[in-house]
Design a protein around this motif. Sequence first.
Motif, PDB file in Angstrom:
ATOM      1  N   GLY A   1       0.930  -1.100   0.078  1.00  0.00           N
ATOM      2  CA  GLY A   1      -0.001   0.043   0.044  1.00  0.00           C
ATOM      3  C   GLY A   1       0.853   1.218  -0.154  1.00  0.00           C
ATOM      4  N   ASP A   2       0.159   2.437  -0.238  1.00  0.00           N
ATOM      5  CA  ASP A   2       1.154   3.628  -0.233  1.00  0.00           C
ATOM      6  C   ASP A   2      -0.153   4.863   0.037  1.00  0.00           C
ATOM      7  OD1 ASP A   2       2.939   5.023  -0.803  1.00  0.00           O
ATOM      8  OD2 ASP A   2       3.227   4.883  -3.096  1.00  0.00           O
ATOM      9  N   TRP A   3       0.491   6.056   0.211  1.00  0.00           N
ATOM     10  CA  TRP A   3      -0.317   7.282   0.545  1.00  0.00           C
ATOM     11  C   TRP A   3      -0.356   8.189  -0.827  1.00  0.00           C
ATOM     12  CZ3 TRP A   3      -2.713   8.243   5.005  1.00  0.00           C
ATOM     13  CH2 TRP A   3      -2.288   7.329   6.166  1.00  0.00           C
ATOM     14  N   VAL A   4      -1.713   8.598  -0.807  1.00  0.00           N
ATOM     15  CA  VAL A   4      -1.562   9.764  -1.765  1.00  0.00           C
ATOM     16  C   VAL A   4      -1.653  11.034  -0.812  1.00  0.00           C
ATOM     17  CG1 VAL A   4      -3.172  11.054  -3.254  1.00  0.00           C
ATOM     18  CG2 VAL A   4      -2.793   8.590  -3.595  1.00  0.00           C
ATOM     19  N   GLY A   5      -1.056  12.059  -1.334  1.00  0.00           N
ATOM     20  CA  GLY A   5      -0.893  13.276  -0.323  1.00  0.00           C
ATOM     21  C   GLY A   5       0.023  12.958   0.777  1.00  0.00           C
ATOM     22  N   GLN A   6      -0.202  13.759   1.988  1.00  0.00           N
ATOM     23  CA  GLN A   6       0.417  13.332   3.063  1.00  0.00           C
ATOM     24  C   GLN A   6       0.280  12.223   3.964  1.00  0.00           C
ATOM     25  OE1 GLN A   6       3.576  15.142   3.644  1.00  0.00           O
ATOM     26  NE2 GLN A   6       3.251  15.965   1.567  1.00  0.00           N
ATOM     27  N   PRO A   7       1.043  11.279   4.383  1.00  0.00           N
ATOM     28  CA  PRO A   7       0.749  10.340   5.345  1.00  0.00           C
ATOM     29  C   PRO A   7       0.455  10.863   6.701  1.00  0.00           C
ATOM     30  CG  PRO A   7       2.784   9.749   4.376  1.00  0.00           C
ATOM     31  CD  PRO A   7       2.674  11.388   3.948  1.00  0.00           C
ATOM     32  N   GLN A   8      -0.603  10.277   7.363  1.00  0.00           N
ATOM     33  CA  GLN A   8      -1.191  10.703   8.637  1.00  0.00           C
ATOM     34  C   GLN A   8      -0.863   9.609   9.870  1.00  0.00           C
ATOM     35  OE1 GLN A   8      -4.725  12.961   8.553  1.00  0.00           O
ATOM     36  NE2 GLN A   8      -5.648  11.428   9.987  1.00  0.00           N
ATOM     37  N   ALA A   9      -0.378  10.014  10.631  1.00  0.00           N
ATOM     38  CA  ALA A   9      -0.078   9.383  11.895  1.00  0.00           C
ATOM     39  C   ALA A   9      -1.264   9.247  12.577  1.00  0.00           C
ATOM     40  CB  ALA A   9       1.073   9.895  12.707  1.00  0.00           C
ATOM     41  N   ARG A  10      -2.308  10.167  12.729  1.00  0.00           N
ATOM     42  CA  ARG A  10      -3.533  10.091  13.563  1.00  0.00           C
ATOM     43  C   ARG A  10      -4.253   9.237  12.762  1.00  0.00           C
ATOM     44  NH1 ARG A  10      -3.009  15.244  12.613  1.00  0.00           N
ATOM     45  NH2 ARG A  10      -4.974  15.360  11.670  1.00  0.00           N
ATOM     46  N   PRO A  11      -5.478   8.631  13.556  1.00  0.00           N
ATOM     47  CA  PRO A  11      -6.510   7.925  12.933  1.00  0.00           C
ATOM     48  C   PRO A  11      -7.419   8.849  12.393  1.00  0.00           C
ATOM     49  CG  PRO A  11      -6.120   7.400  15.418  1.00  0.00           C
ATOM     50  CD  PRO A  11      -5.481   8.627  15.080  1.00  0.00           C
TER      51      PRO A  11
END
Length: 219
Positions: A32-42
């Motif tokens: 898997g991968d992120w689009v935009g900025q990864p988010q640590a928060r739920p």
Amino acid sequence: MTGDTSLPDLLEANRACVACTLRPGCAAPVPGDWVGQPQARPGGLLLLGDAPGPEEDRQGRPFAGHAGEGLRTLLAGAGLDRAPLFLTTLVKCRPPAHRPPSAAEVQACTERWLRPQIAALRPGMVLTLGNAATRHLLGTGPADTGITRLRGRWQRAAPAYGGAPLLPLLHPATAARDEARSPGGAWDLLARDLAEAAGVWRGEREARPAAAPAPPPLF
């Protein structure tokens, strides 16, 4: 993997997985991968497809081919490319000959990887692409209503997957084949549904999911 394993640790461990019969026939798992900025928060968004294809297998990232380029264009058009949106698939290795993943392959991969991913992400919204991903996240069987009837109608993910609001979408490969891009065609419908998801994400409208379906019988 335990329920408190971090997403980066899950992605790293997934890349070394050899747990099912799909692994020998592909280059590597596609976690898997992120689009935009990864988010640590739920509370981010999860976009879930069925399985990697040949280009995803080659590049090691989800939605990497022609259909993925179209999807990213549509995400940008809806403003979702700036949201914390994680892209992944039901199974992480490419099935041979473009076939759908088998029930045994889905079970092995989702129990080992997808459920822990969702537990780590705790997404506030889920977007499913195509029949297999939609049916699995809703907890319905293969004979239930197909994606052409479900698309654009808010649901809830099954309790095992957190119960978040879920919007089924047409697969971007279907949209990519719609070269005319006329009103009411696959490209237009996917664009409309992503705009709906973006409006809910921005708080401009409210998702009104139906009640989560009952889990399928065990026998």
